[in-house]
Design an enzyme around this catalytic site. Structure first.
Site, PDB file in Angstrom:
ATOM      1  N   TYR A 480     -89.423 -42.926  48.274  1.00 50.67           N
ATOM      2  CA  TYR A 480     -89.039 -43.894  49.298  1.00 50.67           C
ATOM      3  C   TYR A 480     -88.562 -45.183  48.637  1.00 50.67           C
ATOM      4  CZ  TYR A 480     -88.935 -46.437  53.689  1.00 50.67           C
ATOM      5  OH  TYR A 480     -88.513 -47.160  54.781  1.00 50.67           O
ATOM      6  N   SER A 560     -84.734 -42.017  55.630  1.00 52.26           N
ATOM      7  CA  SER A 560     -84.484 -43.405  56.011  1.00 52.26           C
ATOM      8  C   SER A 560     -84.098 -44.201  54.762  1.00 52.26           C
ATOM      9  CB  SER A 560     -85.714 -43.988  56.716  1.00 52.26           C
ATOM     10  OG  SER A 560     -85.391 -45.160  57.412  1.00 52.26           O
ATOM     11  N   ASP A 644     -80.435 -41.158  67.013  1.00 55.26           N
ATOM     12  CA  ASP A 644     -81.161 -42.085  66.139  1.00 55.26           C
ATOM     13  C   ASP A 644     -80.611 -43.495  66.348  1.00 55.26           C
ATOM     14  OD1 ASP A 644     -82.436 -43.511  64.141  1.00 55.26           O
ATOM     15  OD2 ASP A 644     -82.079 -42.015  62.582  1.00 55.26           O
ATOM     16  N   HIS A 679     -85.002 -41.018  65.170  1.00 55.04           N
ATOM     17  CA  HIS A 679     -85.270 -41.268  63.761  1.00 55.04           C
ATOM     18  C   HIS A 679     -86.410 -40.406  63.220  1.00 55.04           C
ATOM     19  CE1 HIS A 679     -84.519 -43.621  60.211  1.00 55.04           C
ATOM     20  NE2 HIS A 679     -85.762 -44.032  60.123  1.00 55.04           N
TER      21      HIS A 679
END
Length: 719
Positions: A480, A560, A644, A679
């Site tokens: 991430y 993301s 999204d 999302h």
């Protein structure tokens, strides 16, 4: 644009199976994605944007393109020979009862439970230990296809009233339903058009919530940047809700939230222009017509009131404390100059909670949980000895609670619940999952490797015991690296299936995350964002060097901001991995801030409009702008949802189109677009399983597997 629709609709995937004695090969031909003459100029530099038309989520041309791409993708996936077997195994492993930590509200104890394969968790409640539980809310009844989910549940002070929020199709826009909790009956009209908001009750009279004015044009992609805080008094229509803050130009902030203390005396308002840093205001609700008092008038720190005892406030802050600390101050004079350390900063990152009349300070020690209990005078009561090495959650409740629940998990241990006695520190296992998975067959190891600039990065590697380090183990490297988010050990059913098949699962704690506090976060932001990508590349190189895997057996994955990570790394180092899985990624870095709430991410990214230096830096790694024709990119499956409204799907659409045009060689470049999905939050169990099956099947097939690697597990399952 009608011509675009014709191209997208008629030039579909041609899937053929060329069967040889050794292996089935899937050949694909992609839809032709039309290009337009769209150009933006930044600091005198012209940037072409040929797929700009895909930003229009309301157009029939975009809709037809989505259908065409999904036909391509599912045509490919359906020809993977072991896809159905993988799904059967994942469904079987997934099918066990899952329980959330119980919590008390009024006369009832509430808890979330999923019987196994239910699309959404059901909320139950019961009075006392010996009574039967009854259904309080069943989100599986909210919609026929399971795409409407429960997005929040909040109770009034005495538990007699409640609100629950719903999300339709994964959208960040919410509806709020108000209940008489005791009778479980709706008592008012539904509140609508609420976004990025918690619900904070004032006694039993009403509650505070936040939202934006509904944008003109597409509510999925139009920019929203002036948040407003409202108060809803029970028994009145939403149009009469009182605007508390955010209605004037000088009060404009991208995010505003309000929180009432447990005793109902104070309202605290948090004002932010990005995802990091906040101003802090206070109002004494016990005084008629009280004015707001400013505690902090800048966004240089993250500071939140977590508790009060009368007028004594307890504030968690990273002011002069990158790893966070708790300070105290009196509400009569709450300025930062009067703050006194209560639980001082340490070398580890603090995440505090309160319950039962105590503070519980959870620290991350190299991403592993340690928990300490303090009284209201700051005296250390005890260290809570956790059940193992991993992640603890919970350790919170109301002041009068004598016991509450906490959870514990790690990468190879399914989450269990424990009941904790706040006075003695004793706890007992309250619930353990009955799952067809033996944690003792697997091991997790934390290693530290060196990134490009010499920084030591921790990584946890999990796999079956007895793994042979021969460079041929299918490996997923997940990351991430942003927004102060910490990746701590937790169990995943889909990862369990992956490891069951002999796979390795590796998670590095990259810079940009919160594992080592604000300095660690800042080291992966703006003009230092490349550090995050370098950390991830170094993790891949470590796994290869140590022969956990090799290029032909390595997949990278992230969602993301993690989708940005995957997109940047696969375009910078396409030679490093065999498979790439960017999910709901921020991939057009020059325009991300022009959609929905994207401008709020500028603390981490900066924007292309800030300066020439920032523009050039962002352009240097923006995945959409760094796809180069004639490059052999890894086998790629981009995933997104067509609804999204957090990271608009145009990011993924543009990236997939660019890759399909540029790809050199036989590696497939697909995009899998969930319809009526957002999302990720609230996604149904069925949708999650289907997506995880497709990702793993795609990954293993492109690593050269004709059958599942561990047929013994499959045989045992079938028998």
């Amino acid at each position: 644009m009608k011509k675009l629709a014709s191209l997208a609709a008629t030039t579909l995937l041609l899937v053929s199976c060329e069967t040889t004695p050794k292996k089935e090969k899937i050949t694909v031909k992609y839809p032709t994605t039309a290009k337009v003459d769209s150009v933006d100029t930044y600091f005198g530099v012209a940037i072409k944007d040929p797929y700009r038309w895909l930003e229009d989520d309301k157009s029939s041309e975009t809709e037809n393109w989505v259908k065409a791409q999904n036909k391509v993708t599912y045509g490919y996936l359906e020809h993977i020979p072991f896809r159905s077997d993988l799904k059967k195994r994942l469904e079987k492993l997934w099918n066990y009862e899952k329980l959330g930590s119980p919590f008390k509200e009024g006369e009832y104890t509430y808890f979330y439970k999923n019987d196994g394969l239910q699309n959404q968790y059901v909320v139950y409640r019961k009075k006392g230990e010996d009574t039967d539980a009854e259904v309080f809310l069943d989100p599986n009844t909210f919609s026929k296809d399971g795409t409407t989910s429960l997005a929040g549940l909040d109770f009034s002070k005495d538990g007699s009233k409640a609100t629950y929020s719903i999300s339709e199709g994964g959208s960040d826009w919410r509806k709020v339903i108000i209940l008489d909790a005791a009778k479980n009956e709706v008592i008012e009209d539904t509140l609508v058009d609420i976004k990025f908001s918690g619900i904070s009750w004032k006694e039993n009279d009403g509650f505070y919530y936040s939202s934006y004015d509904k944008p003109k044009g597409s509510e999925l992609s139009a920019k929203t940047d002036q948040h407003k805080l409202y108060y809803h008094k029970l028994g009145t229509p939403q149009k009469e809700d009182i605007l508390i803050y955010g209605g004037t130009p000088d009060q404009k902030h991208r995010y505003i939230s309000g929180s009432v203390t447990e005793d109902g005396q104070y309202l605290f308002v948090y004002l932010s222009t990005s995802t990091s840093g906040n101003k802090l205001l206070m109002k004494d609700l016990s005084k008629v017509d009280a004015e707001f008092v400013t505690i902090l008038d800048h966004t240089d720190t993250d500071s939140y009131v977590i508790e009060n005892k009368g007028s004594k406030l307890y504030i968690m802050t990273n002011k002069d404390a990158p790893n966070q600390k708790i300070v105290t101050v009196d509400a009569t004079n709450p300025g930062a100059e009067n703050w006194v350390d209560f639980i001082p900063e340490t070398e580890n990152v603090l995440s505090p909670n309160t319950g039962g009349g105590y503070f519980f300070a959870e620290y991350m020690v190299d991403a592993i949980s340690k928990v300490f209990q303090y009284d209201y005078d700051g005296k250390l009561i005890r260290e809570v000895k956790l059940p193992g090495v991993g992640s603890a959650g919970g350790f919170g409740g109301k002041k009068e609670d004598k016991e509450f629940y906490f959870s514990f998990t790690n990468y190879n241990t399914p989450g269990s619940l424990y009941k904790y006695n706040v006075e003695t520190g004793d706890y007992t296992q309250y619930w353990k999952p009955n799952i067809d998975f033996n944690p003792s067959d697997y091991e997790s190891k934390q290693v530290f490797y060196t990134s490009k600039d010499g920084t030591k990065i921790p990584m946890i590697i999990t796999h079956k015991k007895g793994l042979e380090l021969n460079g041929k183990n299918p490996t997923i490297l997940y990351g991430y690296g942003g927004f102060n988010v910490s990746l701590t050990p937790s169990f995943s059913i889909s990862n369990a299936v992956w490891m069951e098949q002999g796979g390795v699962y590796a998670v590095p704690n990259l810079r940009g995350g919160g594992e080592y506090g604000k300095k660690w976060h800042d080291a992966g932001t703006k003009l230092q964002k490349q550090n995050v990508f370098d950390d991830f590349i170094a993790a891949a190189e470590y796994l290869t060097k140590k022969k956990y895997t090799s290029k032909e057996y390595l997949a990278i994955k992230g969602g993301s901001n993690g989708g940005l990570l995957v997109g940047a790394v696969m375009t910078q180092r396409p030679d490093l991995m065999k498979v790439a899985m960017p999910a709901v990624g921020v991939l057009d870095m020059l325009r991300y801030h022009t959609f929905t709430s994207g401008a709020g991410w500028a603390y981490d990214y900066g924007t292309s409009e800030d300066s020439k230096e920032m523009f050039e830096y962002i352009k240097g790694y923006s995945p959409v702008h760094n796809v180069k024709a004639g490059t052999a990119y890894p086998a790629t499956i981009v995933t997104t949802g067509d609804h999204d409204d957090r990271v608009v799907p145009a990011h993924s659409f543009k990236f997939a189109a660019a890759l399909q045009e540029a790809q050199e060689g036989d590696n497939p470049t697909l995009i899998r677009i969930d319809v009526n999905a957002g999302h990720g939050a609230g996604k149904s169990t069925e949708a999650i399983i289907n997506e995880q099956v497709d990702l793993q099947a795609f990954t293993l097939f492109n690593m050269g597997f004709e059958t599942l690697p561990n047929q013994a597990v499959l045989k045992e399952f079938k028998e």
